[in-house]
Scaffold this motif. Structure first.
Motif, short mmCIF file in Angstrom:
data_model
loop_
_atom_site.label_atom_id
_atom_site.label_comp_id
_atom_site.label_asym_id
_atom_site.label_seq_id
_atom_site.Cartn_x
_atom_site.Cartn_y
_atom_site.Cartn_z
N ASP A 1 -7.42 1.71 -0.95
CA ASP A 1 -6.51 1.05 0.00
C ASP A 1 -5.31 1.93 0.34
OD1 ASP A 1 -5.33 0.96 -2.47
OD2 ASP A 1 -4.81 -1.18 -2.40
N PHE A 2 -5.44 3.23 0.16
CA PHE A 2 -4.37 4.17 0.50
C PHE A 2 -3.97 3.98 1.97
CE2 PHE A 2 -3.14 8.58 1.80
CZ PHE A 2 -2.09 8.77 0.91
N ALA A 3 -2.64 3.99 2.24
CA ALA A 3 -2.19 3.66 3.60
C ALA A 3 -2.16 4.85 4.54
CB ALA A 3 -0.82 3.01 3.56
N GLY A 4 -1.87 6.04 4.01
CA GLY A 4 -1.88 7.19 4.91
C GLY A 4 -0.82 8.22 4.57
N TYR A 5 -0.59 9.11 5.55
CA TYR A 5 0.32 10.24 5.36
C TYR A 5 1.59 10.06 6.18
CZ TYR A 5 -3.94 12.64 3.68
OH TYR A 5 -5.08 12.99 3.01
N VAL A 6 2.70 10.53 5.60
CA VAL A 6 3.96 10.65 6.34
C VAL A 6 4.20 12.14 6.53
CG1 VAL A 6 6.43 10.12 6.32
CG2 VAL A 6 4.84 8.58 5.15
N VAL A 7 4.54 12.54 7.75
CA VAL A 7 4.69 13.98 8.00
C VAL A 7 5.99 14.29 8.72
CG1 VAL A 7 3.58 16.07 8.86
CG2 VAL A 7 2.17 14.09 8.28
N GLY B 1 -9.66 4.16 7.62
CA GLY B 1 -8.68 3.19 8.10
C GLY B 1 -7.24 3.59 7.83
N GLY B 2 -6.98 4.87 7.53
CA GLY B 2 -5.61 5.30 7.23
C GLY B 2 -4.82 5.68 8.48
N THR B 3 -3.53 5.80 8.29
CA THR B 3 -2.60 6.03 9.40
C THR B 3 -1.76 7.28 9.11
OG1 THR B 3 -2.46 3.64 9.68
CG2 THR B 3 -0.70 4.93 10.70
N VAL B 4 -1.43 8.03 10.17
CA VAL B 4 -0.44 9.10 10.04
C VAL B 4 0.88 8.61 10.59
CG1 VAL B 4 0.20 11.48 10.60
CG2 VAL B 4 -2.18 10.82 10.59
N PHE B 5 1.92 8.67 9.77
CA PHE B 5 3.27 8.38 10.25
C PHE B 5 3.91 9.73 10.53
CE2 PHE B 5 1.89 4.77 7.86
CZ PHE B 5 2.35 3.69 8.61
N TRP B 6 3.99 10.06 11.79
CA TRP B 6 4.41 11.40 12.21
C TRP B 6 5.83 11.31 12.74
CZ3 TRP B 6 1.55 15.89 11.75
CH2 TRP B 6 2.07 17.03 12.41
N LYS C 1 0.84 -1.19 0.00
CA LYS C 1 0.00 0.00 0.00
C LYS C 1 0.88 1.24 0.00
CE LYS C 1 -3.69 -2.32 2.39
NZ LYS C 1 -4.30 -2.63 3.67
N VAL C 2 0.36 2.30 -0.58
CA VAL C 2 1.18 3.50 -0.71
C VAL C 2 0.78 4.59 0.29
CG1 VAL C 2 1.58 3.03 -3.16
CG2 VAL C 2 -0.24 4.62 -2.50
N CYS C 3 1.78 5.39 0.68
CA CYS C 3 1.59 6.57 1.51
C CYS C 3 2.12 7.78 0.77
CB CYS C 3 2.43 6.48 2.78
SG CYS C 3 2.02 5.17 3.89
N LEU C 4 1.64 8.93 1.13
CA LEU C 4 2.19 10.19 0.61
C LEU C 4 2.77 11.00 1.75
CD1 LEU C 4 -0.41 11.74 -1.87
CD2 LEU C 4 1.84 10.75 -2.41
N SER C 5 3.92 11.63 1.51
CA SER C 5 4.39 12.65 2.44
C SER C 5 3.61 13.92 2.11
CB SER C 5 5.88 12.91 2.24
OG SER C 5 6.62 11.79 2.61
N VAL C 6 3.06 14.52 3.14
CA VAL C 6 2.28 15.74 2.91
C VAL C 6 2.86 16.89 3.70
CG1 VAL C 6 0.15 14.47 2.42
CG2 VAL C 6 0.62 15.21 4.77
N SER C 7 2.59 18.09 3.22
CA SER C 7 3.05 19.29 3.90
C SER C 7 2.01 19.72 4.92
CB SER C 7 3.26 20.41 2.88
OG SER C 7 3.38 21.64 3.56
N PHE C 8 2.48 20.05 6.11
CA PHE C 8 1.55 20.50 7.14
C PHE C 8 0.85 21.80 6.74
CE2 PHE C 8 0.26 22.23 11.25
CZ PHE C 8 -0.38 21.12 11.78
N ALA C 9 1.52 22.54 5.85
CA ALA C 9 0.95 23.83 5.42
C ALA C 9 -0.03 23.67 4.25
CB ALA C 9 2.08 24.78 5.02
N ALA C 10 -0.31 22.44 3.84
CA ALA C 10 -1.15 22.24 2.65
C ALA C 10 -2.48 22.99 2.68
CB ALA C 10 -1.37 20.74 2.42
N PRO C 11 -3.17 23.09 3.83
CA PRO C 11 -4.44 23.85 3.80
C PRO C 11 -4.25 25.28 3.31
CG PRO C 11 -4.25 22.60 5.84
CD PRO C 11 -2.91 22.49 5.14
#
Ligand code: GCW
Length: 661
Positions: free
Chosen positions: A260-266, A298-303, A217-227
């Protein structure tokens, strides 16, 4: 033929799945029972293997050599039984069948001999590789941050590759070692990469489709400033209702496209990345805001816990980068939602050749923790040096933070010790290089990471042995390769920064020696060498107090130079050059000895490799020979700069009178 078993593009190394490794299985009679996408992947594998090696895929009830039987569950465990001349893999679900298939491949002929039963289950539920790949070529970091294996497998100069054939081959290699999550982009999220979450999502859909048939399953790294940057809001404050709503809507769109997206890496509030501190909030507030958006799906944040002051004043002796993650995160234990995994670098500073285990790992019993390792060789020779990292990871994963009677770091990550399960994560070392990893022998690190994440009890010698057997057809290469690779991490340690002091690398790129390169920098990575001694005083008695972040017994063992392990002495203590180590030698003589020895070991490594001419593929032979030349040049440079530096500082001659410049 589906994409997952399509032939490799011309000139690409098959790594640990060359044709001969499939022969024991592919030359036999095989039956497959079950249905579903991963069963189809296994069917594709078996069909390709029997077509190549003369076996048959049968569907009637006749006797077979290999019976692959899959139920309709979803678990990753499987059983292999060998009796009455049939090897049977029983899995309750597709992932288990896929892993069982690769288990049989790994066993080779031995899978079809004798009578036995094995129950196999991963020791960690999450086994993830992060890719620090940029979609656009970054002006300083290039296509892959800290990538030493060519360009990105996923992206090429601003776009996702049109041909994802190599990504499919990569996904297959990862599945064969049990990886089940990948992070698709750099944790430093730049402008274009931020948009993978929104208008570039169709690209992520394509990549997810290539990983899916391999159970990944894939995760995306996201920017906290995205909003703000993508959503046009005035704030990214994690407690602001509009911000929460933006994350909820954006995340719902992601799941509509990738169920089935796994979640975000931050990576937040770290090395210039935006984060909750900018809004007067803490990391639990930040992580939970994203977690709540992911929760319904059902997604996860990898912080990531890699939070420290990278604009430190070197004159300030009270700030200690080693303390930072614990100072920021330990007080937050119990405040993270259950779909937050706090991702902690295994060591407290930054993937050095030698560091203690991060005290954060034992300090958050009510939080899901993942341990983060670095397969890409940022500080360990840029995949130009042979540096087998599996022994280092094995040591860290089997470290017992509370002493002999209690659990290991791997147990904590797996939820077997204190607290709930997080997992094991590493930064990948693969790229579009024909050997995948730049240095052909660095494939063993990628292989070894997957295997240790699956089962931390495997020894590094066992893992290397598996890799050699799968990768090289000639059984006679085994002895020489063990001699060359087994201790290469310790060799690298010998000729680089001594006794756990770390860094001493050239700033920026981190390749090659520069003893004072970071000494007056803002990065918090100092060795404090003067005419009398060297090392960082991190004791409670007279230093930064970092030792106090460990539970007993380590808080006491590390506190005193008498009980601190030699290899970490300078990480915890500032000692005179004449300080006598447990090994019986003085610190300065140890520096001289290890630097001379380490460089000589590289000479021997090159001689060992030379024995393998004609026994390994010619292209592998050439590439490794060339790189060993560079390793020797670089090790010589390390030896001479480090020895000369300490000789000049201390004025102490080498007891053996060797040449120091
Ligand atoms: O070791 C440092 C690297 C950075 C990296 C950072 C991190 C992705 O030098 O390149 O950034 O660690 O782990 O976030």
């Amino acid at each position: 033929m589906n994409q997952s078993t399509a032939p490799l593009p011309h000139g690409v190394d098959p790594a640990w799945l060359p044709s001969f490794a499939l022969r024991p299985l592919g030359s036999r009679r095989i039956r497959i029972a079950g249905s579903g996408p991963l069963v189809d992947t296994v069917r594709g594998e078996v069909a390709a293997a029997v077509a190549e090696h003369g076996g048959v895929l049968v569907d009637s009830q006749e006797p077979v050599d290999l019976d692959l039987i899959c139920g309709n569950g979803g678990t990753e465990a499987f059983t292999v039984t060998r009796e009455d001349r049939t090897t049977t893999v029983h899995a309750n679900g597709g992932p288990g069948l896929l892993y069982g298939f690769h288990h049989v491949v790994r066993r080779g002929e031995a899978a079809f001999d004798g009578t036995w039963t094995e129950r196999v289950a991963p020791r960690q539920a999450i086994r993830m590789l992060d890719h620090w790949d940029n979609v656009d070529v970054h002006p300083v970091m290039g296509q892959v941050e800290r990538g030493y294996a060519g360009g990105s497998l996923f992206y090429d100069n601003g776009v996702v590759r049109a041909d994802l054939g190599r990504v499919a081959a990569y996904a297959r290699l990862l599945a064969s070692i049990g990886i089940n999550r990948v992070g698709l982009n750099n944790v430093n999220v730049h402008r274009t990469e931020a948009r993978l979450l929104t208008d570039l999502l169709p690209d992520v859909v394509r990549l997810a489709a290539v990983f899916r048939p391999q159970g990944i399953k894939v995760c995306l790294s996201v920017s906290f400033a995205a909003p703000v940057t993508l959503g046009g809001l005035a704030t990214a404050d994690p407690l602001d209702p509009e911000v929460r709503d933006w994350w909820a809507r954006t995340t719902a769109d992601v799941y509509a496209a990738i169920p089935d997206f796994a979640g975000y890496v931050v990576k937040a509030d770290s090395e210039g990345q935006p984060g909750p501190f900018g809004y007067g909030r803490d990391h639990a507030d930040g992580a939970n805001a994203l977690a709540r958006a992911l929760k319904p799906f059902g997604g996860t944040v990898f912080w990531r816990a890699f939070v420290y002051n990278h604009r430190q004043d070197w004159r300030d002796r009270t700030t200690d980068r080693a303390r930072a993650a614990h100072d920021h995160f330990a007080p937050l234990d119990g405040r993270f939602d259950d779909n937050v995994v706090v991702q902690v670098k295994a060591g407290p500073i930054d993937f050095q050749t030698r560091e203690p285990v991060s005290p954060v790992i034992a300090a958050m019993p009510s939080t899901r923790l993942a341990v983060e390792l670095q397969v890409t060789q940022e500080y360990t020779g840029h995949q130009k040096h042979v540096c087998h990292l599996v022994p280092l990871w094995r040591e860290m994963l089997s470290f017992r933070p509370w002493g002999e009677e209690e659990g290991t770091v791997a147990d904590i990550a797996a939820g077997r010790a204190s607290g709930p399960a997080g997992g094991v994560v590493a930064v990948s070392n693969a790229g579009d290089d024909p050997f995948w990893t730049g240095h052909p022998l660095a494939q063993a690190n990628l292989y070894g990471f997957g295997r240790l994440a699956w089962d931390d009890r495997l020894t590094s010698a066992e893992v290397l042995d598996e890799w050699i057997g799968l990768t090289f057809a000639d059984p006679d290469v085994r002895g020489p390769l063990h001699r060359l690779v087994d201790d290469s991490w310790r060799t690298y340690e010998k000729y680089t920064a001594p006794l756990g002091v770390g860094f001493m690398v050239r700033p920026g790129g981190h390749y090659g020696p520069d003893v004072d390169g970071y000494e007056y920098s803002p990065w918090g990575t100092y060795h404090f060498a003067d005419r009398d001694g060297v090392g960082v005083d991190r004791t409670r008695a007279t230093g930064t107090g970092f030792t106090g972040q460990f539970p007993p017994p380590w808080r006491n063992l590390y506190e005193s130079p008498e009980t601190c392990p030699d290899e970490l002495l300078l990480f915890f203590h500032h000692v005179p050059y004449g300080h006598v180590l447990h090994s019986g030698t003085t610190v300065v003589q140890h520096i001289y000895d290890t630097h001379f020895d380490g460089r000589e070991e590289v000479v021997r490594m090159a001689a060992t490799w030379a024995e393998l001419e004609g026994r390994v593929p010619a292209s592998t032979f050439r590439r490794v020979t060339e790189l060993l030349g560079e390793q020797l040049r670089s090790a010589t440079e390390w030896r001479d700069q480090v020895n000369t530096y300490f000789h000049r500082k201390s004025g102490v001659p080498d007891a053996r009178g060797r040449r120091i410049y």
